[in-house]
Design an enzyme around this catalytic site. Structure first.
Site, PDB file in Angstrom:
ATOM      1  N   GLY A   1       0.863  -1.182   0.000  1.00  0.00           N
ATOM      2  CA  GLY A   1       0.000   0.000   0.000  1.00  0.00           C
ATOM      3  C   GLY A   1       0.886   1.213   0.000  1.00  0.00           C
ATOM      4  O   GLY A   1       2.013   1.153   0.470  1.00  0.00           O
TER       5      GLY A   1
ATOM      6  N   ASP B   1       0.852   7.010   1.856  1.00  0.00           N
ATOM      7  CA  ASP B   1      -0.245   7.859   2.300  1.00  0.00           C
ATOM      8  C   ASP B   1      -1.473   7.071   2.755  1.00  0.00           C
ATOM      9  O   ASP B   1      -2.377   7.618   3.353  1.00  0.00           O
ATOM     10  CB  ASP B   1      -0.642   8.821   1.173  1.00  0.00           C
ATOM     11  CG  ASP B   1       0.539   9.673   0.769  1.00  0.00           C
ATOM     12  OD1 ASP B   1       1.406   9.899   1.632  1.00  0.00           O
ATOM     13  OD2 ASP B   1       0.599  10.095  -0.397  1.00  0.00           O
TER      14      ASP B   1
ATOM     15  N   PRO C   1       8.254  -1.161   1.110  1.00  0.00           N
ATOM     16  CA  PRO C   1       8.018   0.228   0.756  1.00  0.00           C
ATOM     17  C   PRO C   1       6.900   0.359  -0.264  1.00  0.00           C
ATOM     18  O   PRO C   1       6.734  -0.502  -1.132  1.00  0.00           O
ATOM     19  CB  PRO C   1       9.334   0.676   0.143  1.00  0.00           C
ATOM     20  CG  PRO C   1      10.336  -0.334   0.564  1.00  0.00           C
ATOM     21  CD  PRO C   1       9.593  -1.609   0.748  1.00  0.00           C
TER      22      PRO C   1
ATOM     23  N   HIS D   1       6.141   3.203  -2.503  1.00  0.00           N
ATOM     24  CA  HIS D   1       6.193   3.868  -3.806  1.00  0.00           C
ATOM     25  C   HIS D   1       7.553   3.880  -4.492  1.00  0.00           C
ATOM     26  O   HIS D   1       7.625   4.096  -5.684  1.00  0.00           O
ATOM     27  CB  HIS D   1       5.648   5.281  -3.704  1.00  0.00           C
ATOM     28  CG  HIS D   1       6.392   6.171  -2.763  1.00  0.00           C
ATOM     29  ND1 HIS D   1       7.016   5.695  -1.642  1.00  0.00           N
ATOM     30  CD2 HIS D   1       6.607   7.494  -2.778  1.00  0.00           C
ATOM     31  CE1 HIS D   1       7.577   6.698  -1.004  1.00  0.00           C
ATOM     32  NE2 HIS D   1       7.347   7.792  -1.668  1.00  0.00           N
TER      33      HIS D   1
ATOM     34  N   MET E   1     -11.483   4.931   7.750  1.00  0.00           N
ATOM     35  CA  MET E   1     -12.944   4.897   7.749  1.00  0.00           C
ATOM     36  C   MET E   1     -13.515   6.090   8.510  1.00  0.00           C
ATOM     37  O   MET E   1     -14.634   6.522   8.231  1.00  0.00           O
ATOM     38  CB  MET E   1     -13.443   3.578   8.372  1.00  0.00           C
ATOM     39  CG  MET E   1     -13.264   2.340   7.499  1.00  0.00           C
ATOM     40  SD  MET E   1     -14.122   2.442   5.914  1.00  0.00           S
ATOM     41  CE  MET E   1     -15.833   2.402   6.451  1.00  0.00           C
TER      42      MET E   1
ATOM     43  N   LEU F   1     -20.011 -29.057   3.456  1.00  0.00           N
ATOM     44  CA  LEU F   1     -19.999 -30.368   4.100  1.00  0.00           C
ATOM     45  C   LEU F   1     -20.928 -31.351   3.390  1.00  0.00           C
ATOM     46  O   LEU F   1     -21.825 -30.946   2.640  1.00  0.00           O
ATOM     47  CB  LEU F   1     -20.457 -30.233   5.558  1.00  0.00           C
ATOM     48  CG  LEU F   1     -19.525 -29.477   6.504  1.00  0.00           C
ATOM     49  CD1 LEU F   1     -20.256 -29.164   7.802  1.00  0.00           C
ATOM     50  CD2 LEU F   1     -18.279 -30.307   6.786  1.00  0.00           C
TER      51      LEU F   1
ATOM     52  N   SER G   1     -24.851 -30.806   3.140  1.00  0.00           N
ATOM     53  CA  SER G   1     -25.088 -29.377   3.353  1.00  0.00           C
ATOM     54  C   SER G   1     -26.163 -28.859   2.402  1.00  0.00           C
ATOM     55  O   SER G   1     -26.704 -27.771   2.605  1.00  0.00           O
ATOM     56  CB  SER G   1     -23.792 -28.594   3.147  1.00  0.00           C
ATOM     57  OG  SER G   1     -23.288 -28.803   1.846  1.00  0.00           O
ATOM     58  N   GLY G   2     -26.450 -29.620   1.360  1.00  0.00           N
ATOM     59  CA  GLY G   2     -27.462 -29.177   0.402  1.00  0.00           C
ATOM     60  C   GLY G   2     -26.879 -28.696  -0.916  1.00  0.00           C
ATOM     61  O   GLY G   2     -27.599 -28.173  -1.762  1.00  0.00           O
TER      62      GLY G   2
ATOM     63  N   SER H   1     -14.925 -30.942  -1.603  1.00  0.00           N
ATOM     64  CA  SER H   1     -13.615 -30.269  -1.753  1.00  0.00           C
ATOM     65  C   SER H   1     -13.222 -29.543  -0.467  1.00  0.00           C
ATOM     66  O   SER H   1     -13.216 -28.320  -0.418  1.00  0.00           O
ATOM     67  CB  SER H   1     -13.610 -29.317  -2.951  1.00  0.00           C
ATOM     68  OG  SER H   1     -14.775 -28.537  -3.048  1.00  0.00           O
TER      69      SER H   1
END
Lengths: 303, 606
Positions: B12, B15, B91, B93, B146, B444, B447-448, B517
Site C-alpha cells: 500500500g 499515504d 516500501p 512507492h 474509515m 460439508l 449441506s445441500g 472439496s
C-alpha cells in the site's frame, strides 16, 4: 489422529537457521562463527552443532576481544571451546592499539567498542574468511531490521544499506570476489523472547551473568553499569550492591545490567515476555550515540 | 505453548497509512516497547510534528528519516498468545515491485491497504496482482481511514465490490476485507464501536485465525540435497537439507535424481540427531538411505511414482531487479534453483506485463528495473522443478549476473517450455454461441450443495443456457472410481474435476461442480487453473452448520463415521476448511433451494 503437519514457531525458526548454516558450509571455503560467549552466539553455536550432527561444525569460531570483557564470559568462552574441541581465533583490540592502527579514546567514558570493527576486519583479512556468521537479530535495532540474512560486504567490510541484494525465498546469493566477504545472520528472524524460550527448551548453558546475582553497580546516564576494573568512575558516582542480571553482554564499559531476580531460564522467559523496554534500549550505551549509531557502525564494517 | 508462525507482507502506498497501521498493531498488541515509543516521540518532536509519527518506527535508516520515505524492506516481529508474526514491511512507492517481491516471497498473507476516501487505486491493484503472482494464498484488504468517510458502510461495500471484481481475475484464493481506522485503532486489535454494521473480526483476530497449515504442498515429496554429512568415526553418511514438499517417512522407497538410482529411507534425523518418524516442509533434516549411493548437493530425492519435471527449457515469469542492466534475450546468467547453480541463457522474452493494466506487450525487447515478463530459458544441465503454483520452493529461482555478482531477477517457473503446443482450435471462444464458466459448490456432506446445484442446472437449461452438473458422488462411479478419501486422493479428485469443468466451460457450457472439496489449497488450484485459461470461476460456499448436516444425514454417513465405521470423514475426523472469501455464501436461512439457485443466477447475470 494423523499428524497435523504444523510446526511450532521455534521449530520453524530452528529449521530456517539450520538451513542457513548448511548453505554456507556447502558454498563457502572459509566460514567462521563469531563467538563471544554471549547468549546469541551461544545459541548460534548450538544451532551449528545441531545442523551438522553427528559431525562437528566444519568451521572455526572467532572472538574479537576488546580487552574489557567480563571475566565470567571469557571463562565460559574458553571452557566451551575446550570441551567441544573447536578452533578459536582471537582478535585482540589491544594488538591494534599497540601497533598504532587505532587510537584509544581517552577520558573516563572511553570505550573500545568502536575500535573492535578494525580488529574484526583485520581478523577476517588475515584468516581469509569469506563468510562470517554473526548473531545479530533484526528485532534488536532499527538498522538491523533492514539487514539481509546474507549481507554483502565490500573489500573494506562496508555495508551499503541502499544497495543490498534482494533476498527472495531461501535462495541466498553468497557470490563475492576475493577480498570481499558475506556476513551471515542465521538468527535474523529470532526475537529476544525466542532466544530465551529456545535456551530454556534446549537447556543451553550460559555464562552466569545472564541470571540474577549480587554485584557492585554504578548508575550512569540512566543505565546500571557493572563496577569492574575496566570502568573508571566519574565524580559523584558511588558503586553499590544490587541484584541484577544482564540481558546482553558485550564490552563491560558500555553494557548495562538490569535489576532482576530471575535466576533460571524459565524465570527469564517470564520476565522477558513481560518487559516493556527493548534489550538494547536500557542496556547499550553504544546505541545511544545518535539516532543512527548502529547504522553508522555497520557501514564501517561492524556486524 | 506451541505457537504457529505467520509471515505477512504489507503493501500500500505511504499515504494510505501503512506505517500507522503497523505501529497500531504493535502498540495495541503491547509489542511496542516504551523506549522505542519514547524515541519516536523524541524524533517526531525534533521534526516539529504534533503527534508521534509511527512511521518512524519502521523507517530505520538515516536516509529514510531524512527523506521521509521507505527505501528498503524492514522486518518487524510481534506475537500474541496464539501466534508469532513476522512482518515484511515493504516500501510503497519507491522501487515498488522489486521490494514487494523481496518482502513477500515467503509470505503466507499479504496485507494491502487502501484509503477509504480514494478507493481502489492502481497501486492497490498492482500489489494484489503481485501477491497473486507470488502465490501468497491469503490477502486481506484493509480499508483504512474509515473515520474520514463517516464510518460509511456503503463506502466500504463499494470498495469491497470494486476490489472483488478485480481480484476475480487474479489467483488469490482467500480474500478478506476489514474496515479500519489505523489512527484511532478501530478494528485493528479491538472491535470498533463506530462501525457496528461490520460483522467480521478485527484485523488481528483474522491474522490469528487464518488457516495456513494446508497451504503447504504435502503431496509431492521433494528433498533437494543441500549438504552431505559424513562422520567417519561412526560410519555415518547422511544427506542434509530442507524438505520442500510432501512427506518423507523411514521405509519410503525413494528415487534420487538426476541419477535415477533407487533406494529406501533408512532413517530421518532432525537437527541434533533427534530421530523422527516423518518429515515435511519446511523441516530441516538429515536423511540416511538404505544403500550406498553417490548422492551430492544439487541432487533431489523424491518418490518413484511422483517425480518433478526435468528439463533444460523453462517457461517462467521473472521480475527484474537490476538498475544497472536490463534483461535481454541472448544473455546468460547463473540460475540459482533449490540447491543448484546452473548457467542459463535467456532464449526469448514472450511478453512484458504491465502490472497496472495486466496488458501483455509482446513487442517488448527487454525488461528494465521493476518490470515483469514471461521468458523462455535454456539451462546448461537439466533442472529438476515443479511449476511455482504447485511448489514455491522447487518452482522458484534467482538469476545472478556473473560480472557483478548481483541478484538481477527473481523467477517463478510456469512449466516446461517443451513446446508441446496446445492444439489450436479453429473455433475461438468468442465464436461459440454461448459463454461457459464454472460454478463450484463446496460445503460439508449433506449441506445441500447438490440440491441447489441441480436446481441451478434446471433454471439455466430452462432459460436456454447449456449447463451440466458434475456431481462429486456421481463422478466417483466413473472418472474417479479409483480414488479414495485421503488428502492426496482428494487433491487428485479436485484436479480431475477441474480439468473436466474447464473443458465444459471452454465449450460454452456452464459447468456446475458439486464437490465437498474440503481443502482450501485444492480449491485454490482449481481457481488458478481457470484463471490461467481465462475462464470465470465462481465459488459458492454452502455454509450449513455441521449439526444441521448431521441431523439430515440422508445417506447415514455421519452415523457410520461417528460409529467409527468410516475413517477420514469430513467434519468428523477430517477437517473442512471453509472458504474465507467465496463469491457467494448460502446459509440455511436464505430460503429454499429454488430461491438459492435464482440468487446464484442473479449473481451470474451481473
Amino acid at each position: 489422529m494423523t499428524s497435523t503437519y504444523e510446526l511450532s514457531h521455534l521449530d520453524a525458526l530452528e529449521a530456517e537457521s539450520v538451513h542457513v548454516f548448511r548453505e554456507v558450509a556447502a558454498t563457502f571455503e572459509h566460514p567462521v562463527l563469531l563467538f563471544s560467549g554471549g547468549k546469541d552466539s551461544v545459541v548460534m553455536l548450538h544451532l551449528a552443532r545441531k545442523a551438522f550432527w553427528p559431525a562437528p561444525p566444519p568451521f572455526p569460531v572467532s572472538h574479537v576481544d576488546t580487552g574489557h570483557n567480563f571475566d565470567e564470559v571469557l571463562e565460559f568462552r574458553d571452557r566451551t571451546v575446550r570441551q567441544l574441541g573447536l578452533r578459536l581465533v582471537v582478535g585482540r583490540v589491544q594488538d591494534d592499539i599497540d601497533a598504532g592502527r587505532v587510537a584509544e579514546e581517552s577520558g573516563p567514558r572511553a570505550s573500545r567498542n568502536r575500535l573492535q570493527t578494525v580488529t574484526l576486519l583485520r581478523v577476517i583479512r588475515e584468516s581469509a574468511f569469506d563468510a562470517v556468521f554473526g548473531g545479530a537479530r533484526r528485532d534488536e535495532e532499527k538498522a538491523r531490521a533492514k539487514e539481509r540474512v546474507f549481507s554483502f560486504r565490500d573489500e573494506f567490510g562496508q555495508w551499503d544499506p541502499r544497495n543490498q541484494r534482494p533476498e527472495v525465498w531461501n535462495l541466498y546469493n553468497g557470490r563475492h570476489r576475493k577480498g570481499e566477504h558475506i556476513r551471515v545472520f542465521p538468527l535474523s528472524n529470532w526475537t529476544e523472547l525466542d532466544i530465551w524460550s529456545y535456551i530454556a527448551a534446549e537447556e543451553i548453558a550460559l555464562p552466569p551473568l545472564y541470571y540474577a546475582h549480587r554485584r557492585q553497580v554504578v548508575q550512569r546516564d540512566g543505565m546500571l553499569l557493572a563496577h569492574t576494573r575496566h570502568l573508571a568512575l566519574l565524580d559523584g558516582e558511588h558503586p553499590y550492591e544490587a541484584t541484577v542480571r544482564f540481558r546482553t553482554v558485550g564490552d563491560a564499559t558500555c553494557t548495562g545490567c538490569v535489576e532482576s531476580t530471575a535466576a533460571t531460564p524459565a524465570e527469564v522467559v517470564a520476565e522477558t515476555a513481560a518487559t516493556r523496554v527493548t534489550e538494547r534500549g536500557g542496556t547499550r550505551a553504544d546505541d545511544r550515540v545518535s539516532e543512527a549509531g548502529m547504522e553508522d557502525r555497520k557501514k564501517e564494517g561492524y556486524f | 505453548m506451541a505457537q504457529e508462525l505467520l509471515r505477512l507482507a504489507t503493501a500500500g502506498s505511504v499515504d494510505d497509512g501503512k506505517s500507522t497501521l503497523i505501529g497500531r498493531l504493535l502498540f495495541d498488541s503491547k509489542t511496542l516497547f516504551t523506549d522505542q515509543l519514547a524515541a519516536v516521540e523524541r524524533a517526531s518532536r525534533d521534526r516539529g510534528e504534533e503527534y508521534p509519527n509511527l512511521a518512524l518506527l519502521t523507517d530505520g535508516l538515516r536516509a529514510e528519516r531524512e527523506q521521509g520515505i521507505t527505501i528498503d524492506v524492514a522486518h518487524r516481529y510481534f506475537a500474541t498468545p496464539r501466534r508469532k508474526f513476522i512482518i515484511a514491511d515493504t516500501p510503497g512507492h519507491i522501487q515498488y515491485t522489486r521490494n514487494m517481491v523481496t518482502g513477500a516471497s515467503t509470505a503466507d498473507l499479504a496485507l494491502v491497504l487502501v484509503d477509504a476516501r480514494k478507493g481502489v487505486l492502481e497501486q492497490s491493484r498492482r500489489h494484489a496482482f503481485l501477491a497473486g503472482l507470488l502465490g501468497i494464498p491469503h490477502l486481506v484488504l484493509c480499508v483504512n481511514k474509515m473515520d474520514l468517510v463517516g464510518w460509511s458502510q456503503e463506502r466500504f461495500a463499494e470498495i469491497r465490490e470494486d476490489f472483488r471484481r478485480f481480484a476475480m481475475k487474479l489467483d488469490v484464493p482467500d480474500l478478506a476485507f476489514v474496515p479500519v481506522s489505523a489512527l484511532h485503532g478501530d478494528n485493528v486489535v479491538h472491535r470498533s464501536a463506530s462501525m457496528p454494521w461490520y460483522e467480521g473480526a478485527p484485523l488481528l483476530h483474522h491474522l490469528e485465525e487464518v488457516h495456513v497449515a494446508s497451504d503447504r504442498n504435502l503431496i509431492d515429496a521433494r528433498f533437494p540435497v543441500q549438504y552431505v554429512i559424513r562422520d567417519h568415526g561412526r560410519d555415518f553418511r547422511g544427506y542434509a537439507g530442507t524438505v520442500s514438499g510432501g512427506v518423507f517417512k523411514p521405509g519410503d522407497e525413494v528415487l534420487v535424481l538426476p541419477s535415477g538410482l533407487r533406494s529406501a529411507v533408512r532413517a530421518i534425523w532432525g537437527p541434533g540427531g533427534k530421530e523422527v518418524t516423518e518429515a515435511f516442509a519446511p523441516q530441516a533434516v538429515t536423511v540416511e538411505l538404505a544403500d550406498e549411493l553417490d548422492v551430492a548437493r544439487g541432487d533431489l530425492i523424491c518418490r518413484p511414482g511422483n517425480r518433478p519435471h526435468s528439463g533444460q527449457d523453462l517457461d517462467a515469469m521473472v521480475c527484474w531487479f537490476a538498475h544497472r542492466s536490463a534483461l535481454a534475450p541472448g544473455a546468460t546468467y547463473t540460475l540459482r534453483h533449490t540447491t543448484r547453480a546452473i548457467t542459463a541463457e535467456v532464449r526469448s522474452l514472450e511478453y512484458r506485463l504491465d502490472v497496472n493494466t495486466l496488458h501483455r506487450d509482446e513487442s517488448a525487447s527487454g525488461l528494465a528495473l521493476n518490470e515483469i515478463g514471461r521468458v523462455q530459458l535454456r539451462t546448461r544441465q537439466p533442472v529438476l522443478f515443479d511449476p511455482y503454483r504447485r511448489n514455491r520452493a522447487t518452482g522458484s529461482f534467482i538469476l545472478v549476473d556473473d560480472a557483478t555478482n548481483d541478484t538481477v531477477a527473481a523467477g517463478m517457473i510456469t512449466g516446461p517450455a517443451t513446446r508441446v503446443v496446445w492444439h489450436a482450435a479453429t473455433v475461438t471462444r468468442d465464436e461459440r454461441p454461448t459463454r461457459g464458466l464454472t460454478v463450484w459448490f463446496t460445503g460439508l456432506s449433506a449441506s445441500g450443495k447438490s440440491t441447489v446445484a441441480a436446481e441451478l442446472e434446471r433454471l439455466l437449461v430452462a432459460a436456454g443456457r447449456p449447463a451440466y452438473l458434475l456431481d462429486g458422488d456421481n463422478l466417483r462411479h466413473g472418472l474417479n472410481a479409483d480414488l479414495g478419501f485421503g488428502a492426496a486422493d482428494r487433491a487428485e479428485n479436485v484436479r480431475r474435476v477441474t480439468a473436466v469443468a474447464q473443458l465444459f466451460a471452454d465449450a460454452g457450457i456452464v459447468a456446475i461442480v458439486s464437490l465437498i472439496s474440503p481443502y482450501r489449497a485444492d480449491r485454490a488450484r482449481a481457481r488458478a487453473a481457470h484463471s490461467d485459461a481465462g475462464l470465470s470461476f465462481v465459488e459458492v460456499f454452502v455454509d450449513t452448520p455441521l449439526a444441521v448436516c448431521e441431523a439430515r444425514d440422508p445417506k447415514g454417513m455421519y452415523a457410520r463415521a461417528r460409529a467409527g465405521e468410516i475413517r477420514g470423514f469430513t467434519g468428523i475426523d477430517d477437517p473442512y476448511e471453509a472458504p474465507v472469501a467465496p463469491e457467494l455464501v448460502l446459509r440455511p436461512g436464505d430460503g429454499d433451494p429454488a430461491t438459492m439457485a435464482s440468487a446464484i443466477l442473479t449473481f451470474l447475470d451481473r
